[in-house]
Design a protein around this motif. Structure first.
Motif, mmCIF file in Angstrom:
data_model
loop_
_atom_site.group_PDB
_atom_site.id
_atom_site.type_symbol
_atom_site.label_atom_id
_atom_site.label_comp_id
_atom_site.label_asym_id
_atom_site.label_seq_id
_atom_site.Cartn_x
_atom_site.Cartn_y
_atom_site.Cartn_z
ATOM 1 N N UNK A 1 91.322 1.222 6.691
ATOM 2 C CA UNK A 1 93.076 0.607 5.779
ATOM 3 C C UNK A 1 92.201 0.371 4.990
ATOM 4 N N UNK A 2 91.454 0.621 3.950
ATOM 5 C CA UNK A 2 91.122 1.096 2.708
ATOM 6 C C UNK A 2 90.801 2.366 2.163
ATOM 7 N N UNK A 3 90.990 3.740 2.727
ATOM 8 C CA UNK A 3 91.405 4.358 2.804
ATOM 9 C C UNK A 3 92.551 4.956 3.005
ATOM 10 N N UNK A 4 93.788 4.908 3.585
ATOM 11 C CA UNK A 4 95.181 4.876 4.081
ATOM 12 C C UNK A 4 95.627 4.437 3.167
ATOM 13 N N UNK A 5 94.935 3.330 2.444
ATOM 14 C CA UNK A 5 95.428 2.519 1.095
ATOM 15 C C UNK A 5 95.486 3.053 -0.533
ATOM 16 N N UNK A 6 94.046 3.863 -0.172
ATOM 17 C CA UNK A 6 93.370 4.078 -2.084
ATOM 18 C C UNK A 6 94.286 5.719 -1.431
ATOM 19 N N UNK A 7 94.985 5.920 -0.843
ATOM 20 C CA UNK A 7 95.197 7.587 -0.524
ATOM 21 C C UNK A 7 96.640 8.045 -1.223
ATOM 22 N N UNK A 8 97.026 6.547 -1.776
ATOM 23 C CA UNK A 8 98.967 6.571 -2.095
ATOM 24 C C UNK A 8 99.402 7.648 -1.471
ATOM 25 N N UNK A 9 100.690 7.946 -2.817
ATOM 26 C CA UNK A 9 101.175 8.990 -2.239
ATOM 27 C C UNK A 9 101.150 10.065 -1.929
ATOM 28 N N UNK A 10 100.376 10.141 -2.442
ATOM 29 C CA UNK A 10 99.934 11.884 -2.579
ATOM 30 C C UNK A 10 98.741 12.551 -2.971
ATOM 31 N N UNK A 11 97.950 11.336 -2.308
ATOM 32 C CA UNK A 11 96.441 11.213 -1.948
ATOM 33 C C UNK A 11 95.103 11.537 -3.239
ATOM 34 N N UNK A 12 93.831 11.455 -2.690
ATOM 35 C CA UNK A 12 93.380 11.143 -3.281
ATOM 36 C C UNK A 12 93.039 13.312 -3.946
ATOM 37 N N UNK A 13 93.012 14.074 -3.759
ATOM 38 C CA UNK A 13 93.065 15.740 -3.245
ATOM 39 C C UNK A 13 92.208 15.897 -2.205
ATOM 40 N N UNK A 14 92.136 17.151 -1.515
ATOM 41 C CA UNK A 14 90.755 17.598 -0.829
ATOM 42 C C UNK A 14 90.076 17.873 -1.606
ATOM 43 N N UNK A 15 88.869 16.945 -0.960
ATOM 44 C CA UNK A 15 87.601 17.026 -1.198
ATOM 45 C C UNK A 15 86.576 15.736 -2.279
ATOM 46 N N UNK A 16 88.389 15.222 -3.201
ATOM 47 C CA UNK A 16 88.165 13.761 -3.881
ATOM 48 C C UNK A 16 88.424 12.275 -3.395
ATOM 49 N N UNK A 17 88.012 12.037 -2.219
ATOM 50 C CA UNK A 17 88.120 11.089 -1.617
ATOM 51 C C UNK A 17 86.717 10.278 -1.338
ATOM 52 N N UNK A 18 86.976 9.344 -0.744
ATOM 53 C CA UNK A 18 85.341 9.171 0.547
ATOM 54 C C UNK A 18 85.355 8.657 2.076
ATOM 55 N N UNK A 19 86.404 9.532 2.312
ATOM 56 C CA UNK A 19 86.618 9.342 3.587
ATOM 57 C C UNK A 19 85.711 9.537 4.545
#
Length: 418
Positions: free
Chosen positions: A287-305
């Motif tokens: 749920x935290x991951x989906x919420x932090x992605x927003x509309x366009x996302x953090x960008x490939x390799x720039x999130x913490x999945x």
């Protein structure tokens, strides 16, 4: 532009998605691995070869099935490479095997009505696979759904569902008039004579067995849900939904009361914040991951999945939502909606009742599998061990789903084609 050229154009688009995605991950890490790019390029050649062979044998199946599978598979491979690069080669190998299975099943099932005569053989094979899992299965990741033979491990339930649907299509085709008209009324509801309900009750029993012994609510739901929908397609009797839904709810409530592992699954679903760093850790992080992605996302390799356990299998949709945002996750869902729509379209255009039932059952299994896993990741449904078709890491799921798609492709040729 002819249908074959359109299909090739869509496959080129899928190839660009795969190669550009792999390259983007590598550039983000500051290095280019030409071996990985070569493997991706080889896989692209495989799906073009499959399309070429089908064209040469004048197979006029639905021309969107292969491109849709290819682009979903490309997204899955990109995410697997980003999350677990050491598993990319194995997933690419399973994808190539899956494409081969798609080709073979598309050719093997061209005379689809021929296989209706062997319905009881398919049913026995499906039941044996499910019982083998229940008896000899190994618990991996909280689900007793694996069989291990030396270095090889697979999930029999992924293949059993195909045999069960083949059996149900043949049985319902043969007995649809009896199921629809030889009925008894129980208050406002009607049911066929008990002896004709026996196969459906066996499916219900298997679903409950999977729920209790394998801790697999997702598989239990879409096995029994598929049986109910196929029965409705065959008979038009809405009472089956009431009786079947009641039986499933009864079995689920009993399992919740009797078995602790079933109770834990439901408690996590009802209130994940009661133990966010323990039993509910996966769903909370999702749920935290989906919420932090927003509309366009953090960008490939720039999130913490990678903070989500088993993110490359059960929770890969959460990783897509974080790094590609609502737009990327929505695009994946739209691809699935189009795939399921084309599957139901094949059912609607079937020329025989067996084709209609078989295509409808396969479409329902595909739709339910997507619904159950996305629902679990977003906390709409309790968590399950069901994989996201073509996207999640896993060889059994990849090959079985390609076989399913190959059968649909073969049936679509009997209608109007692509």
């Amino acid at each position: 532009m002819c249908a074959a050229e359109k299909e090739r154009g869509l496959l080129v688009l899928a190839a660009m998605v795969l190669l550009c995605g792999i390259l983007a991950v590598e550039l983000a890490h500051g290095k280019i691995d030409f071996t990985t790019l070569a493997v991706a390029g080889g896989l692209v050649m495989v799906w073009f070869a499959v399309q070429f062979i089908l064209q040469k044998v004048s197979h006029r199946g639905d021309g969107l099935f292969l491109p849709l599978a290819a682009i979903l598979m490309a997204i899955g491979l990109i995410m697997v490479y980003r999350l677990k690069p050491e598993l990319f080669l194995m997933q690419a190998l399973w994808a190539a095997i899956g494409l081969g299975a798609f080709l073979l099943s598309a050719l093997f099932f061209r005379r689809i009505t021929f296989w209706a005569d062997y319905k009881y053989i398919w049913g026995i094979i499906g039941v044996v696979l499910l019982l083998a899992t229940a008896i000899f299965g190994v618990d991996i990741g909280g689900h007793k759904s694996w069989l291990i033979f030396g270095p090889v491990r697979f999930q029999p339930a992924e293949f059993a569902k195909l045999f069960i649907v083949l059996f149900l299509a043949g049985y319902l085709d043969e007995h649809r008039e009896v199921l629809a008209f030889a009925t008894k009324r129980y208050g406002p509801l009607v049911l066929p004579r008990p002896r004709f309900l026996a196969p459906l009750l066996v499916i219900w029993g298997l679903a409950m067995l999977m729920l209790v012994l394998q801790r697999d609510l997702g598989s239990a739901l879409f096995y029994f849900g598929t049986a109910l929908v196929m029965t409705y397609i065959a008979t038009g009797q809405k009472s089956f939904f009431a009786w079947g839904g009641g039986l499933f709810i009864l079995g689920t409530v009993a399992s919740y009361i009797i078995f602790p592992h079933v109770r834990v699954r439901f408690d996590i679903w009802l209130d994940p914040w009661a133990d966010p760093s323990g039993k509910s850790f996966q769903i909370v992080q999702s749920l935290f991951a989906l919420g932090s992605g927003g509309i366009l996302g953090s960008g490939l390799t720039y999130g913490f999945p990678e903070m989500i356990p088993e993110v490359h299998t059960d929770f890969i949709f959460a990783a897509i939502g974080e790094e590609m945002g609502l737009m990327g996750a929505g695009a994946v869902l739209l691809l699935y909606i189009l795939l399921v729509y084309r599957a139901f379209r094949v059912s609607l255009r079937g020329k025989t009742s067996f084709e209609i039932l078989l295509a409808g059952g396969l479409a329902v299994i595909l739709a339910l599998q997507i619904f159950v896993i996305v629902g679990g990741v977003t906390k709409f449904l309790p968590l399950t061990g069901v994989t996201l078709p073509f996207v999640s890491y896993g060889g059994s799921s990849m090959v079985a789903t390609f076989i399913l798609l190959g059968v649909l492709f073969a049936i679509s040729e009997a209608g109007e084609g692509g």
